[in-house]
Design a protein around this motif. Structure first.
Motif, PDB file in Angstrom:
ATOM      1  N   SER A  68     -11.077 108.709 -42.698  1.00  0.00           N
ATOM      2  CA  SER A  68     -11.842 108.463 -41.486  1.00  0.00           C
ATOM      3  C   SER A  68     -13.066 109.365 -41.479  1.00  0.00           C
ATOM      4  CB  SER A  68     -10.983 108.773 -40.262  1.00  0.00           C
ATOM      5  OG  SER A  68      -9.801 108.007 -40.252  1.00  0.00           O
ATOM      6  N   ASN A  69     -14.032 109.027 -40.620  1.00  0.00           N
ATOM      7  CA  ASN A  69     -15.096 109.968 -40.304  1.00  0.00           C
ATOM      8  C   ASN A  69     -14.527 111.025 -39.366  1.00  0.00           C
ATOM      9  OD1 ASN A  69     -17.389 108.775 -41.657  1.00  0.00           O
ATOM     10  ND2 ASN A  69     -17.353 107.156 -40.113  1.00  0.00           N
ATOM     11  N   GLY A  70     -14.957 112.277 -39.518  1.00  0.00           N
ATOM     12  CA  GLY A  70     -14.454 113.341 -38.664  1.00  0.00           C
ATOM     13  C   GLY A  70     -15.542 113.955 -37.810  1.00  0.00           C
ATOM     14  N   PHE A  71     -15.216 114.212 -36.549  1.00  0.00           N
ATOM     15  CA  PHE A  71     -16.127 114.898 -35.636  1.00  0.00           C
ATOM     16  C   PHE A  71     -15.411 116.136 -35.109  1.00  0.00           C
ATOM     17  CE2 PHE A  71     -17.733 110.620 -35.767  1.00  0.00           C
ATOM     18  CZ  PHE A  71     -19.117 110.761 -35.691  1.00  0.00           C
ATOM     19  N   THR A  72     -16.037 117.286 -35.259  1.00  0.00           N
ATOM     20  CA  THR A  72     -15.362 118.542 -34.899  1.00  0.00           C
ATOM     21  C   THR A  72     -16.135 119.363 -33.873  1.00  0.00           C
ATOM     22  OG1 THR A  72     -16.409 119.669 -36.772  1.00  0.00           O
ATOM     23  CG2 THR A  72     -14.245 118.680 -37.151  1.00  0.00           C
ATOM     24  N   GLY A  73     -17.279 118.866 -33.404  1.00  0.00           N
ATOM     25  CA  GLY A  73     -18.074 119.623 -32.454  1.00  0.00           C
ATOM     26  C   GLY A  73     -17.715 119.306 -31.010  1.00  0.00           C
ATOM     27  N   LYS A  74     -18.238 120.111 -30.111  1.00  0.00           N
ATOM     28  CA  LYS A  74     -18.060 119.869 -28.684  1.00  0.00           C
ATOM     29  C   LYS A  74     -18.945 118.696 -28.262  1.00  0.00           C
ATOM     30  CE  LYS A  74     -15.387 123.459 -27.686  1.00  0.00           C
ATOM     31  NZ  LYS A  74     -14.028 123.337 -27.126  1.00  0.00           N
ATOM     32  N   LEU A  75     -18.578 118.059 -27.161  1.00  0.00           N
ATOM     33  CA  LEU A  75     -19.370 116.963 -26.640  1.00  0.00           C
ATOM     34  C   LEU A  75     -20.424 117.489 -25.666  1.00  0.00           C
ATOM     35  CD1 LEU A  75     -16.687 114.223 -25.929  1.00  0.00           C
ATOM     36  CD2 LEU A  75     -18.657 113.983 -27.432  1.00  0.00           C
ATOM     37  N   ASP A  76     -21.642 117.023 -25.839  1.00  0.00           N
ATOM     38  CA  ASP A  76     -22.718 117.346 -24.921  1.00  0.00           C
ATOM     39  C   ASP A  76     -23.184 116.027 -24.318  1.00  0.00           C
ATOM     40  OD1 ASP A  76     -24.956 118.080 -23.548  1.00  0.00           O
ATOM     41  OD2 ASP A  76     -25.972 119.045 -25.239  1.00  0.00           O
ATOM     42  N   LEU A  77     -22.804 115.782 -23.080  1.00  0.00           N
ATOM     43  CA  LEU A  77     -23.124 114.500 -22.459  1.00  0.00           C
ATOM     44  C   LEU A  77     -24.627 114.265 -22.363  1.00  0.00           C
ATOM     45  CD1 LEU A  77     -20.479 114.130 -19.600  1.00  0.00           C
ATOM     46  CD2 LEU A  77     -20.375 113.380 -21.967  1.00  0.00           C
ATOM     47  N   THR A  79     -24.339 111.091 -36.854  1.00  0.00           N
ATOM     48  CA  THR A  79     -23.880 111.547 -38.170  1.00  0.00           C
ATOM     49  C   THR A  79     -22.569 112.315 -38.000  1.00  0.00           C
ATOM     50  OG1 THR A  79     -26.149 111.773 -38.974  1.00  0.00           O
ATOM     51  CG2 THR A  79     -24.433 112.922 -40.210  1.00  0.00           C
ATOM     52  N   PRO A  80     -21.490 111.892 -38.658  1.00  0.00           N
ATOM     53  CA  PRO A  80     -20.226 112.617 -38.516  1.00  0.00           C
ATOM     54  C   PRO A  80     -20.299 114.012 -39.118  1.00  0.00           C
ATOM     55  CG  PRO A  80     -20.053 110.938 -40.226  1.00  0.00           C
ATOM     56  CD  PRO A  80     -21.380 110.732 -39.552  1.00  0.00           C
ATOM     57  N   ASP A  81     -19.523 114.931 -38.569  1.00  0.00           N
ATOM     58  CA  ASP A  81     -19.463 116.291 -39.111  1.00  0.00           C
ATOM     59  C   ASP A  81     -18.796 116.291 -40.483  1.00  0.00           C
ATOM     60  OD1 ASP A  81     -20.557 117.512 -36.733  1.00  0.00           O
ATOM     61  OD2 ASP A  81     -18.633 117.108 -35.784  1.00  0.00           O
ATOM     62  N   PRO A 100     -20.322 103.895 -32.251  1.00  0.00           N
ATOM     63  CA  PRO A 100     -19.685 105.068 -32.866  1.00  0.00           C
ATOM     64  C   PRO A 100     -19.497 106.225 -31.890  1.00  0.00           C
ATOM     65  CG  PRO A 100     -21.996 104.986 -33.474  1.00  0.00           C
ATOM     66  CD  PRO A 100     -21.710 103.714 -32.716  1.00  0.00           C
ATOM     67  N   TYR A 101     -18.602 107.107 -32.260  1.00  0.00           N
ATOM     68  CA  TYR A 101     -18.358 108.338 -31.504  1.00  0.00           C
ATOM     69  C   TYR A 101     -19.665 109.115 -31.365  1.00  0.00           C
ATOM     70  CZ  TYR A 101     -16.224 112.835 -30.257  1.00  0.00           C
ATOM     71  OH  TYR A 101     -15.869 113.999 -29.622  1.00  0.00           O
ATOM     72  N   GLY A 102     -19.879 109.699 -30.186  1.00  0.00           N
ATOM     73  CA  GLY A 102     -21.093 110.446 -29.939  1.00  0.00           C
ATOM     74  C   GLY A 102     -22.177 109.637 -29.255  1.00  0.00           C
ATOM     75  N   THR A 103     -21.851 108.389 -28.876  1.00  0.00           N
ATOM     76  CA  THR A 103     -22.806 107.547 -28.168  1.00  0.00           C
ATOM     77  C   THR A 103     -22.352 107.325 -26.729  1.00  0.00           C
ATOM     78  OG1 THR A 103     -21.704 105.477 -28.814  1.00  0.00           O
ATOM     79  CG2 THR A 103     -23.415 106.337 -30.292  1.00  0.00           C
ATOM     80  N   LYS A 104     -23.294 106.913 -25.882  1.00  0.00           N
ATOM     81  CA  LYS A 104     -22.986 106.618 -24.490  1.00  0.00           C
ATOM     82  C   LYS A 104     -21.996 105.454 -24.400  1.00  0.00           C
ATOM     83  CE  LYS A 104     -27.537 108.196 -22.926  1.00  0.00           C
ATOM     84  NZ  LYS A 104     -28.837 107.790 -22.323  1.00  0.00           N
ATOM     85  N   GLU A 105     -22.157 104.478 -25.287  1.00  0.00           N
ATOM     86  CA  GLU A 105     -21.282 103.303 -25.257  1.00  0.00           C
ATOM     87  C   GLU A 105     -19.850 103.672 -25.636  1.00  0.00           C
ATOM     88  OE1 GLU A 105     -25.456 102.414 -25.782  1.00  0.00           O
ATOM     89  OE2 GLU A 105     -24.102 103.434 -27.185  1.00  0.00           O
ATOM     90  N   TYR A 106     -19.715 104.552 -26.604  1.00  0.00           N
ATOM     91  CA  TYR A 106     -18.379 104.997 -27.004  1.00  0.00           C
ATOM     92  C   TYR A 106     -17.711 105.747 -25.859  1.00  0.00           C
ATOM     93  CZ  TYR A 106     -14.639 107.140 -29.772  1.00  0.00           C
ATOM     94  OH  TYR A 106     -13.417 107.541 -30.238  1.00  0.00           O
ATOM     95  N   MET A 107     -18.471 106.628 -25.222  1.00  0.00           N
ATOM     96  CA  MET A 107     -17.897 107.416 -24.133  1.00  0.00           C
ATOM     97  C   MET A 107     -17.399 106.519 -23.008  1.00  0.00           C
ATOM     98  SD  MET A 107     -17.626 110.632 -24.667  1.00  0.00           S
ATOM     99  CE  MET A 107     -17.349 111.185 -22.988  1.00  0.00           C
ATOM    100  N   LEU A 108     -18.207 105.528 -22.639  1.00  0.00           N
ATOM    101  CA  LEU A 108     -17.779 104.649 -21.552  1.00  0.00           C
ATOM    102  C   LEU A 108     -16.584 103.805 -21.987  1.00  0.00           C
ATOM    103  CD1 LEU A 108     -18.219 103.647 -18.697  1.00  0.00           C
ATOM    104  CD2 LEU A 108     -19.844 101.959 -19.593  1.00  0.00           C
ATOM    105  N   THR A 109     -16.625 103.289 -23.217  1.00  0.00           N
ATOM    106  CA  THR A 109     -15.526 102.447 -23.709  1.00  0.00           C
ATOM    107  C   THR A 109     -14.213 103.212 -23.747  1.00  0.00           C
ATOM    108  OG1 THR A 109     -17.042 101.131 -25.072  1.00  0.00           O
ATOM    109  CG2 THR A 109     -14.698 101.062 -25.655  1.00  0.00           C
ATOM    110  N   ASN A 110     -14.271 104.462 -24.160  1.00  0.00           N
ATOM    111  CA  ASN A 110     -13.044 105.205 -24.424  1.00  0.00           C
ATOM    112  C   ASN A 110     -12.650 106.223 -23.369  1.00  0.00           C
ATOM    113  OD1 ASN A 110     -12.311 104.327 -27.308  1.00  0.00           O
ATOM    114  ND2 ASN A 110     -14.491 104.736 -27.434  1.00  0.00           N
ATOM    115  N   TYR A 111     -13.611 106.607 -22.526  1.00  0.00           N
ATOM    116  CA  TYR A 111     -13.314 107.608 -21.509  1.00  0.00           C
ATOM    117  C   TYR A 111     -13.572 107.128 -20.085  1.00  0.00           C
ATOM    118  CZ  TYR A 111     -12.978 111.065 -25.259  1.00  0.00           C
ATOM    119  OH  TYR A 111     -12.609 111.764 -26.387  1.00  0.00           O
ATOM    120  N   GLY A 112     -14.394 106.089 -19.936  1.00  0.00           N
ATOM    121  CA  GLY A 112     -14.709 105.601 -18.605  1.00  0.00           C
ATOM    122  C   GLY A 112     -15.919 106.276 -18.013  1.00  0.00           C
ATOM    123  N   VAL A 113     -15.947 106.341 -16.690  1.00  0.00           N
ATOM    124  CA  VAL A 113     -17.096 106.862 -15.952  1.00  0.00           C
ATOM    125  C   VAL A 113     -16.898 108.352 -15.660  1.00  0.00           C
ATOM    126  CG1 VAL A 113     -18.466 106.642 -13.839  1.00  0.00           C
ATOM    127  CG2 VAL A 113     -17.459 104.594 -14.904  1.00  0.00           C
TER     128      VAL A 113
END
Length: 565
Positions: free
Chosen positions: A80-89, A70-72, A422-435
């Motif tokens: 756009s959808n906005g996300f403003t929180g910290k990431l918790d892996l 759920t976007p913030d 979507p942002y905030g998922t494991k798939e998004y993190m790998l797609t956009n940030y890598g390992v």
């Protein structure tokens, strides 16, 4: 990864460079840096025209809103959808619960800005393992992609997936898309899309744009339809000097005169043409069909309007009174980076893509801690509210080869279902940030790219398909919040022209009809040409095919209705 052309042009904003910048910038955020038919819709073999209304509804995928994250700040007024929180892996969600790929090999040709990494790098390996597909990248220079694209589509050797940005869809490319690429309807239309939940969560407006020649052929990169051109300003200097953000075109001119001190090498602004178009209510120039609108029963093109001439005259006045930084007057392009001089305070206001709001903040954070940039609301003219016209809700598409067997098509869709997470998922993190640990580390909830991450996790997988337009900057969450809120305020004023949301292929004979207007706009702004020259050019445009093109568009509107209703 923003294309170089988008960040270094200082002779006045290039329409193409802004399109490239925003389309890629909306794809994702990586390591704290923005990543950047005969008329009628029923003829599926049509090479010109569009498909909308009932014909489109038979083709479009069923929309199923995602419930994984759920976007913030939820989308509103086209934002756009906005996300403003910290990431918790440890709290990242899973949006792809089973591997859909069947292990096949899929080749992808896509534009790439920068130096492509080796094909066997850890990022590609991790992504392919997650998807279950052996994706082989054929990355091509994004700055000359149109040339390569034309050559490949004219040949018999077409990769399994080909990415085509909207700004490369000139000439014979739309016809080639229809003849060379597969109809994905049998896999995605209606409830069939539910097999790919992340694709089902892509907004319907983006899928509407993916219909070419009467068939669903494209996998879209969704975008906010709110204008991406923001009048950015040095908020820190404004606060220090007591400058007030202008609320009208007249106030802007008065402020610009107050700011400018040529002897001290301080000017008010850059070339403000694109803001002028939004302020005066000029129909969009980002794509030809958006420039047409039905007014009192007659289709009118943007260059025929009084607003167009008024915006050009206002822009010309800024140059004439000397408030524009000399670099923009001289027409220097690659030689001088306007962002550097903006950051140095040589001028305080300029148009740029919304991604630069964050990009400038991040790049100046260490070396210039007092630096603060913000986006001013688009101001109106002549006592009127501004009228920003809506941009298209998708601008980059991936297509699957028409000759690809079903196994390859399904593997391609498996790729897209992961990259559209979507942002905030494991798939998004790998797609956009890598390992984690290899390509980035997490510091206080902020992913920070390593050198390897900056070299390998670039504009590849994000080009296949993307989630609904998202803004998220874990290192500067206030910027993400400000960007989304700006989009929501401007979105409340935004209007949709008659062909908004449609994917329209103009007849080839009209392809080059309006090519020279952007240069003429810039010549008038700089005093090299006069308003009368534009009026003559418009008259010539009408006689050389503009009026016939108007009739062609009117027939489309009569047969299909307006997607903007």
């Amino acid at each position: 990864m923003t294309p170089k052309a988008a960040s270094s042009v200082s002779s006045g904003p290039s329409r193409r460079s802004f399109l490239a910048s925003t389309a890629v910038a909306t794809a994702a955020v990586a390591g704290g840096m923005p990543l950047l038919a005969a008329c009628g819709g029923s003829d599926s073999g049509s090479r010109e025209g569009t498909t909308s209304g009932k014909d489109a509804k038979k083709i479009l995928p069923t929309y199923v809103a995602g419930n994984v994250v759920t976007p913030d700040i939820p989308s509103k007024n086209g934002s756009s959808n906005g996300f403003t929180g910290k990431l918790d892996l440890a709290d990242l969600k899973t949006s792809v619960t089973r591997k859909l790929g069947k292990g096949g090999k899929v080749t992808v040709m896509s534009p790439f800005w920068g130096s492509p990494p080796k094909g066997s790098n850890p990022y590609y390996t991790a992504m392919n393992d997650l998807i279950g597909v052996d994706v082989r990248w054929q990355n091509q220079d994004g700055n000359t992609y149109d040339q390569k694209l034309g050559a490949v589509l004219a040949s018999s050797d077409v990769p399994d997936i080909v990415v085509v940005p909207g700004w490369n869809m000139g000439g014979k490319i739309p016809s080639a898309i229809i003849s060379k690429f597969a109809d994905l309807g049998p896999y995605l239309s209606g409830d069939k899309v539910k097999e790919y939940p992340n694709l089902a969560a892509i907004p319907t407006d983006a899928w509407q744009r993916s219909i070419f020649g009467g068939a669903l052929r494209g996998l879209p990169m969704p975008a906010s339809y709110v204008t991406n051109i923001v009048p950015l300003y040095r908020q820190d200097v404004f606060e220090k000097e007591g400058y007030q953000v202008p609320t009208s075109a007249d106030e802007f001119l008065a402020l610009a005169k107050d700011i400018t001190n040529a002897k001290a090498k301080v000017w008010a602004c850059g070339d403000m043409k694109w803001t002028a178009f939004n302020s005066f209510g000029v129909l969009s120039g980002s794509e030809k069909p958006l420039g047409w609108n039905l007014v009192d029963g007659k289709l009118v093109y943007r260059i025929e309007t009084e607003e167009y001439l008024e915006a050009l005259e206002w822009t010309r006045k800024l140059f004439a009174v000397g408030v524009v930084h000399p670099d923009f007057k001289l027409g220097k392009s690659q030689a001088t980076d306007p962002q550097t001089k903006f950051a140095a305070g040589e001028f305080l206001i300029y148009n740029n893509d919304i991604s630069s709001w964050y990009g400038l903040t991040a790049s100046q954070a260490t070396q210039n801690p007092d630096f603060k940039v913000s986006g001013m609301d688009i101001f109106g003219a002549g006592g009127n509210d501004p009228i920003p016209w809506a941009a298209q809700p998708a601008g980059i598409f991936a297509f699957v080869n028409k000759k690809a067997p079903e196994a390859v098509v399904r593997d391609a869709l498996a790729v897209a279902n992961v990259t559209a997470a979507p942002y905030g998922t494991k798939e998004y993190m790998l797609t956009n940030y890598g390992v984690e640990g290899t390509h980035y580390t997490l510091k206080d909830g902020v992913p920070v790219k390593t050198d390897q991450g900056n070299n390998e996790v670039l504009n590849a997988y994000v080009m296949v398909a993307s989630p609904a337009s998202t803004l998220a900057h874990p290192d500067f969450p206030d910027i993400a919040k400000a960007q989304v809120e700006w989009q929501q305020r401007m979105g409340a004023l935004t209007k949709k022209s008659s062909f908004w949301g449609m994917q329209i292929t103009e007849p080839a004979r009209y392809t080059n009809l309006s090519n020279d207007f952007e240069q003429l706009e810039d010549d008038i702004a700089r005093g090299r040409k006069k308003i009368g020259d534009m009026q003559q050019a418009v008259s010539d445009w009408k006689s050389k095919g503009g009026d016939k093109l108007r009739d062609w568009y009117k027939k489309i509107l009569d047969e299909n209705g307006s997607a903007a209703d």
